[in-house]
Design a protein around this motif. Sequence first.
Motif, short mmCIF file in Angstrom:
data_model
loop_
_atom_site.label_atom_id
_atom_site.label_comp_id
_atom_site.label_asym_id
_atom_site.label_seq_id
_atom_site.Cartn_x
_atom_site.Cartn_y
_atom_site.Cartn_z
N SER A 119 0.81 -1.22 0.00
CA SER A 119 0.00 0.00 0.00
C SER A 119 0.84 1.28 0.00
N ALA A 120 2.14 1.15 0.24
CA ALA A 120 2.99 2.34 0.35
C ALA A 120 2.95 3.21 -0.90
N SER A 148 6.69 7.92 0.98
CA SER A 148 5.78 7.11 0.17
C SER A 148 4.61 7.92 -0.36
N LEU A 149 3.97 7.37 -1.39
CA LEU A 149 2.73 7.94 -1.91
C LEU A 149 1.66 7.94 -0.83
N GLY A 175 14.71 4.90 -1.67
CA GLY A 175 14.10 5.05 -0.36
C GLY A 175 13.23 3.89 0.07
N THR A 176 13.10 2.86 -0.78
CA THR A 176 12.33 1.67 -0.41
C THR A 176 13.20 0.72 0.39
N LYS A 215 18.71 11.16 1.88
CA LYS A 215 17.94 11.80 2.93
C LYS A 215 16.67 11.00 3.20
N ILE A 216 16.26 10.97 4.46
CA ILE A 216 15.04 10.26 4.83
C ILE A 216 14.32 11.06 5.91
N ASN A 217 13.06 11.36 5.67
CA ASN A 217 12.25 12.11 6.63
C ASN A 217 11.59 11.13 7.57
N ALA A 218 11.84 11.24 8.86
CA ALA A 218 11.28 10.26 9.79
C ALA A 218 10.89 10.92 11.11
#
Length: 243
Positions: A119-120, A148-149, A175-176, A215-218
């Motif tokens: 579902s991502a 993700s979408l 990013g997956t 980069k990763i937004n978390a």
Amino acid sequence: MMRIDINCDMGESFGAYHLGNDLEILDYVTSINVACGFHAGDPMIMARTVRQAIEKNVKIGAHPGYPDLQGFGRRNMDFSPEEIYNMIIYQVGALQAFVGIEKGKLHHVKPHGALYNQSANDREKAGAVIDAMFDLNPDYILYCLSGSLMAQMAKEKGLTVYEEAFSDRNYNEDGTLVTRSQKQALIESEEGMLQHVRGIISSNEVMTIQKKLIKINAQTLCIHGDGPHALHFARRISELNKI
């Protein structure tokens, strides 16, 4: 002071089968995702996990998955949006009841396993999960894959979103997550895990398996409760998060 929410998948025992160190890990996390009976968990486990989390003042989330006990919810399955919508309502509704009886409050919803991954970035599946959450309670926070979408769609719908990174999983350049069928999927050494988590907490960055820094937004960091090093990793990540 905590710098990032630390979440852990819990309540994944069922019947005579025991999995994880749930009670001990509660001391080192700020939120949990409770299995709702489809991929793991059962009414006894759900009730006990909710009660223990409330006693420890840990935020409680629902962890709905595909009806796949044999595959622990990690096998891709083909369901219609209507079917996904209704399985979310069914599972989250059950956990809502247990939380309500204990005078607690459900904080978030995080899809599990294959449902999470499928579902991502699939508009129809993401929409089904988001619509179910919104109809249950628009104040619930969605925990989903960073970038993700699904994260974008949920924000557009008006839901609060915690974009999620993983403490024990490797990443691809886009990013997956590296699929579990590959040898490099899991980070199994303590040194590697701490380096990975330090980058997420301090710099919002991860090193991919292609050796590229992205980069990763978390806003939340996941520890898999069924991992062999889960308790030790949780303790070390909690220490790191307070520095």
